[in-house]
Design an enzyme around this catalytic site. Sequence first.
Site, PDB file in Angstrom:
ATOM      1  N   HIS A 135       0.850  -1.197   0.000  1.00 32.18           N
ATOM      2  CA  HIS A 135       0.000   0.000   0.000  1.00 32.18           C
ATOM      3  C   HIS A 135       0.876   1.233   0.000  1.00 32.18           C
ATOM      4  CE1 HIS A 135      -3.188   2.794   1.071  1.00 32.18           C
ATOM      5  NE2 HIS A 135      -4.018   1.859   0.634  1.00 32.18           N
TER       6      HIS A 135
ATOM      7  N   ASP B 223      -8.008  -5.469  -0.009  1.00 31.75           N
ATOM      8  CA  ASP B 223      -8.489  -6.352  -1.067  1.00 31.75           C
ATOM      9  C   ASP B 223      -8.091  -7.805  -0.863  1.00 31.75           C
ATOM     10  OD1 ASP B 223      -9.782  -4.381  -2.634  1.00 31.75           O
ATOM     11  OD2 ASP B 223      -7.826  -3.630  -3.227  1.00 31.75           O
TER      12      ASP B 223
HETATM   13  N1  CMC Z   1       4.063  -7.575  -4.864  1.00 31.70           N
HETATM   14  C1  CMC Z   1       5.394  -7.519  -5.040  1.00 31.70           C
HETATM   15  N2  CMC Z   1       6.151  -6.430  -4.877  1.00 31.70           N
HETATM   16  C2  CMC Z   1       5.523  -5.311  -4.496  1.00 31.70           C
HETATM   17  C3  CMC Z   1       4.140  -5.268  -4.286  1.00 31.70           C
HETATM   18  C4  CMC Z   1       3.403  -6.457  -4.481  1.00 31.70           C
HETATM   19  N3  CMC Z   1       2.073  -6.487  -4.309  1.00 31.70           N
HETATM   20  N4  CMC Z   1       3.777  -4.029  -3.937  1.00 31.70           N
HETATM   21  C5  CMC Z   1       4.901  -3.294  -3.912  1.00 31.70           C
HETATM   22  N5  CMC Z   1       5.968  -4.076  -4.251  1.00 31.70           N
HETATM   23  C6  CMC Z   1       7.388  -3.665  -4.279  1.00 31.70           C
HETATM   24  C7  CMC Z   1       7.666  -2.749  -5.461  1.00 31.70           C
HETATM   25  O1  CMC Z   1       8.035  -3.487  -6.601  1.00 31.70           O
HETATM   26  C8  CMC Z   1       8.781  -1.905  -4.913  1.00 31.70           C
HETATM   27  O2  CMC Z   1       9.971  -2.680  -4.938  1.00 31.70           O
HETATM   28  P1  CMC Z   1      11.433  -1.976  -5.132  1.00 31.70           P
HETATM   29  O3  CMC Z   1      11.592  -1.053  -3.967  1.00 31.70           O
HETATM   30  O4  CMC Z   1      12.390  -3.096  -5.164  1.00 31.70           O
HETATM   31  O5  CMC Z   1      11.335  -1.242  -6.440  1.00 31.70           O
HETATM   32  C9  CMC Z   1       8.412  -1.721  -3.433  1.00 31.70           C
HETATM   33  O6  CMC Z   1       7.615  -2.876  -3.118  1.00 31.70           O
HETATM   34  C10 CMC Z   1       7.628  -0.453  -3.162  1.00 31.70           C
HETATM   35  O7  CMC Z   1       6.446  -0.485  -3.922  1.00 31.70           O
HETATM   36  P2  CMC Z   1       5.889   0.678  -4.828  1.00 31.70           P
HETATM   37  O8  CMC Z   1       5.532   0.143  -6.169  1.00 31.70           O
HETATM   38  O9  CMC Z   1       6.819   1.855  -4.774  1.00 31.70           O
HETATM   39  O10 CMC Z   1       4.593   1.037  -4.035  1.00 31.70           O
HETATM   40  P3  CMC Z   1       3.494   2.036  -4.497  1.00 31.70           P
HETATM   41  O11 CMC Z   1       3.176   2.838  -3.302  1.00 31.70           O
HETATM   42  O12 CMC Z   1       3.859   2.764  -5.730  1.00 31.70           O
HETATM   43  O13 CMC Z   1       2.272   1.082  -4.889  1.00 31.70           O
HETATM   44  C11 CMC Z   1       0.504  -0.440  -4.646  1.00 31.70           C
HETATM   45  C12 CMC Z   1       1.308   0.673  -3.980  1.00 31.70           C
HETATM   46  C13 CMC Z   1      -0.709  -0.752  -3.779  1.00 31.70           C
HETATM   47  C14 CMC Z   1      -0.011   0.035  -6.012  1.00 31.70           C
HETATM   48  C15 CMC Z   1       1.400  -1.696  -4.801  1.00 31.70           C
HETATM   49  O14 CMC Z   1       1.808  -2.163  -3.535  1.00 31.70           O
HETATM   50  C16 CMC Z   1       0.700  -2.799  -5.573  1.00 31.70           C
HETATM   51  O15 CMC Z   1       0.743  -2.804  -6.813  1.00 31.70           O
HETATM   52  N6  CMC Z   1       0.056  -3.796  -4.871  1.00 31.70           N
HETATM   53  C17 CMC Z   1      -0.704  -4.816  -5.527  1.00 31.70           C
HETATM   54  C18 CMC Z   1      -2.059  -4.255  -6.004  1.00 31.70           C
HETATM   55  C19 CMC Z   1      -3.022  -4.049  -4.848  1.00 31.70           C
HETATM   56  O16 CMC Z   1      -3.191  -4.913  -3.997  1.00 31.70           O
HETATM   57  N7  CMC Z   1      -3.703  -2.892  -4.849  1.00 31.70           N
HETATM   58  C20 CMC Z   1      -4.715  -2.556  -3.843  1.00 31.70           C
HETATM   59  C21 CMC Z   1      -4.307  -1.401  -2.983  1.00 31.70           C
HETATM   60  S1  CMC Z   1      -5.336  -1.244  -1.509  1.00 31.70           S
HETATM   61  C22 CMC Z   1      -6.883  -0.824  -2.115  1.00 31.70           C
HETATM   62  C23 CMC Z   1      -6.934   0.576  -2.573  1.00 31.70           C
HETATM   63  O17 CMC Z   1      -7.023   1.471  -1.722  1.00 31.70           O
HETATM   64  O18 CMC Z   1      -6.886   0.791  -3.791  1.00 31.70           O
END
Ligand code: CMC
Length: 428
Positions: free
Chosen positions: A305, A362
């Site tokens: 998140h 989720d």
């Molecule tokens: N699986 C694997 N790696 C992950 C995941 C995941 N679900 N989420 C984040 N990471 C990694 C990401 O690749 C990054 O790695 P590195 O530092 O090596 O580059 C690190 O963790 C930080 O992540 P980020 O992409 O910078 O995080 P963000 O804040 O941009 O994205 C997120 C947040 C929710 C979009 C992401 O965690 C994600 O894609 N999760 C899966 C989709 C999901 O479950 N979404 C629902 C969110 S909650 C409901 C809502 O409010 O929408």
Amino acid sequence: MSRTATLTLDGKTIELPVFEGSEGEVGIDITQLRAQTGAIAYDPAFGNTGACKSAITFIDGDKGILRYRGIPIEQFVDSPNFIEVAQLLINGKLPAQEELVRFRARLTANAHVHEGMRHHFEGFPPEAPPMAILSAMINALFCYDPHFSVESDEEFEDAAASLLSKVRTIAAYTYRKSNGLPFMYPDPNLRYCGNFLHMMFSMPYERYEVAPEVEEALNLILILHADHEQNCSTSTVRVVGSSRANLFASVSAGVCALWGPLHGGANVAVMEMLDQIHRGGLAPEQCIKMAKDKSSGFKLMGFGHRVYKNFDPRARVLKDSCDKVLAKLGKKDPLLDIARKLEELALNDPYFVDRKLYPNVDFYSGIILRAMGIPLNMFTVMFAIGRMPGWIAQWKEQHDDSSVRIARPRQIYTGNKLTDYVPLAKRK
Ligand code: CMC
């Protein structure tokens, strides 16, 4: 003395005002940054940008706290009533008995959609994604009420009740349409969640009896989704609303933003992932391995998140509720065991631990929705129904703030320097 932050750029120093929110969050006011330095703040994805001041929802992502108008979400679990929570978010306080009764009456009076709108459903192909229909139909609501106004409290309450009530009818009709089933009219004797379930599952010749356990579970799911401060869809609602676009248009745009798999669409992606593991197409360990491998393009859906660097408190409530709800409904779901296994693997894996990736809302919501008989392609629609009070409250808060200007971010241009036009005949 008021606090300031000092910024030095190219030898010139400026003081930026610093202010605090009611929970001690610190903001640096950079509204005069460009005027004073010629530079802009660069913050793609807005991870460090406060786009507004808001008194609706408080999140402390490090501690796993979520409060609606100051009340922790855990306090809504034992006596869930989505409509009370909606009024709390929209009006800023819990409703008194007579306010609740009045709002309920408005919901009932607004539950139907214009007969003309029912024909719009005919235009969508059978396989149309429910989120596309939902967004289009919410936008279309304005066509049937072009003179709607939100200027008086009375008018606004009516508009809010209309949107909350009609979205539920539209959502149910979306499902009926995609399954070739006749539309069921809302029943004024049923409460909010029961009425939705009736419109989803009753038949003209066989009424669906709303089980209290199912109604209660739906109430809980909707409450937990009701607001989440400046997330992607809510920010979309505010950006669209900042142009003075009407409530329906703004919320309809929010539905589109919610649709994406990184946001509300994750509840579908989680279930597809769990189902794939269940059917033997993927082992939990393999799933974790793929999620850690950036080249795989695979993520552990329902994990991570932007704000929570601790357990998402909504996921904690839902995880605890899964067993209770399934037991009450007399159901077992092997996907719950798989979800628990994945969570255990992830929470003991340095990749997830180091990045503070925990289950989000989720991860467990789909298991409860599935137990209630909600089809997979309606999961994100359920999220949208739940988020409606938050979108309305945020739109209203912005609407009432006369200092709000149209949202208009800037950019750092990285394209060609001045270039001459070349006539077609001279191009290589
Ligand atoms: N699986 C694997 N790696 C992950 C995941 C995941 N679900 N989420 C984040 N990471 C990694 C990401 O690749 C990054 O790695 P590195 O530092 O090596 O580059 C690190 O963790 C930080 O992540 P980020 O992409 O910078 O995080 P963000 O804040 O941009 O994205 C997120 C947040 C929710 C979009 C992401 O965690 C994600 O894609 N999760 C899966 C989709 C999901 O479950 N979404 C629902 C969110 S909650 C409901 C809502 O409010 O929408």
